[in-house]
Write a protein that holds these residues in place. Sequence first.
Motif, PDB file in Angstrom:
ATOM      1  N   ALA A  33       0.883  -1.200  -0.007  1.00  0.00           N
ATOM      2  CA  ALA A  33      -0.206   0.209  -0.141  1.00  0.00           C
ATOM      3  C   ALA A  33       0.975   1.358   0.182  1.00  0.00           C
ATOM      4  N   ALA A  34       2.016   1.181   0.599  1.00  0.00           N
ATOM      5  CA  ALA A  34       3.040   2.472   0.802  1.00  0.00           C
ATOM      6  C   ALA A  34       3.303   2.818  -0.622  1.00  0.00           C
ATOM      7  N   ASP A  35       3.470   1.813  -1.493  1.00  0.00           N
ATOM      8  CA  ASP A  35       3.670   2.051  -3.139  1.00  0.00           C
ATOM      9  C   ASP A  35       2.597   2.282  -3.921  1.00  0.00           C
ATOM     10  N   SER A  36       1.359   2.211  -3.576  1.00  0.00           N
ATOM     11  CA  SER A  36       0.276   2.004  -4.320  1.00  0.00           C
ATOM     12  C   SER A  36      -0.330   3.257  -4.750  1.00  0.00           C
ATOM     13  N   TRP A  37       0.451   4.470  -4.805  1.00  0.00           N
ATOM     14  CA  TRP A  37      -0.466   5.592  -5.425  1.00  0.00           C
ATOM     15  C   TRP A  37      -0.800   5.626  -6.678  1.00  0.00           C
ATOM     16  N   SER A  38      -0.122   4.678  -7.572  1.00  0.00           N
ATOM     17  CA  SER A  38      -0.382   4.186  -9.051  1.00  0.00           C
ATOM     18  C   SER A  38      -0.719   2.891  -8.943  1.00  0.00           C
ATOM     19  N   ILE A  39      -2.050   2.526  -9.112  1.00  0.00           N
ATOM     20  CA  ILE A  39      -2.235   1.110  -9.021  1.00  0.00           C
ATOM     21  C   ILE A  39      -2.611   0.571 -10.370  1.00  0.00           C
ATOM     22  N   GLY A  50      -6.744  -2.696 -16.465  1.00  0.00           N
ATOM     23  CA  GLY A  50      -6.985  -1.409 -16.490  1.00  0.00           C
ATOM     24  C   GLY A  50      -6.419  -0.803 -15.068  1.00  0.00           C
ATOM     25  N   SER A  51      -5.768   0.316 -15.352  1.00  0.00           N
ATOM     26  CA  SER A  51      -5.372   1.038 -14.019  1.00  0.00           C
ATOM     27  C   SER A  51      -6.344   2.129 -13.628  1.00  0.00           C
ATOM     28  N   THR A  52      -6.153   2.265 -12.316  1.00  0.00           N
ATOM     29  CA  THR A  52      -7.190   3.259 -11.623  1.00  0.00           C
ATOM     30  C   THR A  52      -6.505   4.882 -11.876  1.00  0.00           C
ATOM     31  N   LEU A  53      -5.265   4.824 -12.509  1.00  0.00           N
ATOM     32  CA  LEU A  53      -4.701   6.028 -12.586  1.00  0.00           C
ATOM     33  C   LEU A  53      -4.106   6.386 -13.829  1.00  0.00           C
ATOM     34  N   ALA A  59     -16.160  15.643   8.815  1.00  0.00           N
ATOM     35  CA  ALA A  59     -14.723  15.755   8.170  1.00  0.00           C
ATOM     36  C   ALA A  59     -14.680  14.874   6.904  1.00  0.00           C
ATOM     37  N   GLU A  60     -13.774  14.996   5.871  1.00  0.00           N
ATOM     38  CA  GLU A  60     -13.697  14.213   4.890  1.00  0.00           C
ATOM     39  C   GLU A  60     -13.291  12.868   5.417  1.00  0.00           C
ATOM     40  N   VAL A  61     -13.674  11.845   4.338  1.00  0.00           N
ATOM     41  CA  VAL A  61     -13.581  10.248   4.992  1.00  0.00           C
ATOM     42  C   VAL A  61     -12.093  10.227   4.521  1.00  0.00           C
ATOM     43  N   GLU A  62     -11.327   9.573   5.754  1.00  0.00           N
ATOM     44  CA  GLU A  62      -9.804   9.329   5.523  1.00  0.00           C
ATOM     45  C   GLU A  62      -9.781   8.292   4.596  1.00  0.00           C
ATOM     46  N   ILE A 108     -13.760   3.741  -4.350  1.00  0.00           N
ATOM     47  CA  ILE A 108     -12.979   4.683  -4.736  1.00  0.00           C
ATOM     48  C   ILE A 108     -12.684   5.925  -4.083  1.00  0.00           C
ATOM     49  N   GLY A 109     -13.720   6.313  -3.307  1.00  0.00           N
ATOM     50  CA  GLY A 109     -13.325   7.506  -2.476  1.00  0.00           C
ATOM     51  C   GLY A 109     -12.258   7.323  -1.235  1.00  0.00           C
ATOM     52  N   LEU A 110     -12.324   6.274  -1.088  1.00  0.00           N
ATOM     53  CA  LEU A 110     -11.258   5.688   0.084  1.00  0.00           C
ATOM     54  C   LEU A 110      -9.780   5.702  -0.487  1.00  0.00           C
ATOM     55  N   HIS A 111      -9.617   5.773  -1.598  1.00  0.00           N
ATOM     56  CA  HIS A 111      -8.035   5.656  -2.151  1.00  0.00           C
ATOM     57  C   HIS A 111      -7.521   7.184  -1.847  1.00  0.00           C
ATOM     58  N   PRO A 112      -6.246   7.015  -1.843  1.00  0.00           N
ATOM     59  CA  PRO A 112      -5.621   8.235  -1.463  1.00  0.00           C
ATOM     60  C   PRO A 112      -5.663   9.639  -2.346  1.00  0.00           C
ATOM     61  N   ASP A 113      -6.037   9.004  -3.824  1.00  0.00           N
ATOM     62  CA  ASP A 113      -6.684  10.176  -4.537  1.00  0.00           C
ATOM     63  C   ASP A 113      -8.047  10.159  -4.825  1.00  0.00           C
ATOM     64  N   GLY A 114      -8.718   9.995  -3.707  1.00  0.00           N
ATOM     65  CA  GLY A 114     -10.186   9.679  -3.864  1.00  0.00           C
ATOM     66  C   GLY A 114     -10.882  10.913  -4.599  1.00  0.00           C
ATOM     67  N   THR A 115     -10.592  11.923  -4.008  1.00  0.00           N
ATOM     68  CA  THR A 115     -11.473  13.152  -4.404  1.00  0.00           C
ATOM     69  C   THR A 115     -11.175  13.294  -6.257  1.00  0.00           C
TER      70      THR A 115
END
Length: 333
Positions: free
Chosen positions: A33-39, A44-47, A80-83, A238-245
């Motif tokens: 997960a620490a390296d999963s900003w681009s999955i 199909g990639s999410t980013l 508060a925004e969902v973490e 989808i909203g719980l991903h680090p780039d969720g917004t």
Amino acid sequence: MAGIRWPPEDAEISHARVPTTADLISDDDRSVAADSWSIKSDYGSTLDDEQRHVDASDALSSGTFRAASDYSSDKEAPDAEVEPSMLGLQSYWDATYADELANFHEHGHTGEIWFGVEVMDIVASWTKTLCADIAQGRVNNLVDDVGSQSAEQGATDLSGWSVLDVGTGNGLLLQELAKQGFSDLTGTDYIEGAIDLARSLADRDGFTNMNFLVDDVLETKLERQFRLVMDKGTLDAIGLHPDGTIKRMMYWDSVSRLVEPGGILVITSCNNTKDELVQEVENFNQRRRTASQDQDACRDVIFRYISHVRSYPTFMFGGSEGSRVATVAFLRS
């Protein structure tokens, strides 16, 4: 209430505490997960859709839209925004469905039913009633928007409704919709193990005509549009991903191409209230109007609210009334 989650229904653990991310994830998964900003995956990639990512970032930086969580008529102050969470990462779901597929083959288990059996049953039966009401013109002057199907035919024949379940998981929602009379049923998920499980369960349970495909809703390869699109928990994840917004903005662009004109989108969420989902749709409509050079299109809306489930139990928390889950339907113009 936005941001509230609870464990799956299970009679033997009904009084257990809600598991935390730390309970669910191994040390190896944390490293992934620490390296999963681009999955990325073969399906199909999410980013990887760079242009939509840039467009979403530009819209965010413009500062003309408030986050959906800033709006809700049933709260005095915004949540508060969902973490971000492991539940927003593909690595988590790869591991989850590998385990659930193994449990199915070894023990015949169906796996987790997201939001529980009761909510799934409510969603399926309510959706059937909504589609019949729409076909008969009983939903607030929507006859012109939903096509020319006769009221008698619409009330008795749901087989004409093409249905897509995005983020289908084990596919059990589609099985419930089949029991309600829908027959043109497609389920997609970006996790191969989920699709393997959904196919296995459908075959075991006698639902041999369902179509299951590996597909990422954010970068869908589907060329077909559907009269009814279902989402039970996918927008939440989808909203719980680090780039969720940003990803949620990409979601609306993609799903708007999957719902045919006059079709219905039904979203079930435990991280958003009805009002928050409605506001998110209004934000999407505004973005589309702003980006359009067509004067006629600028006056149109892509999605508009038509109804929501009113039968879920409610509770009081912090002086506000809310429910653990919201199911909201939108009409595609």
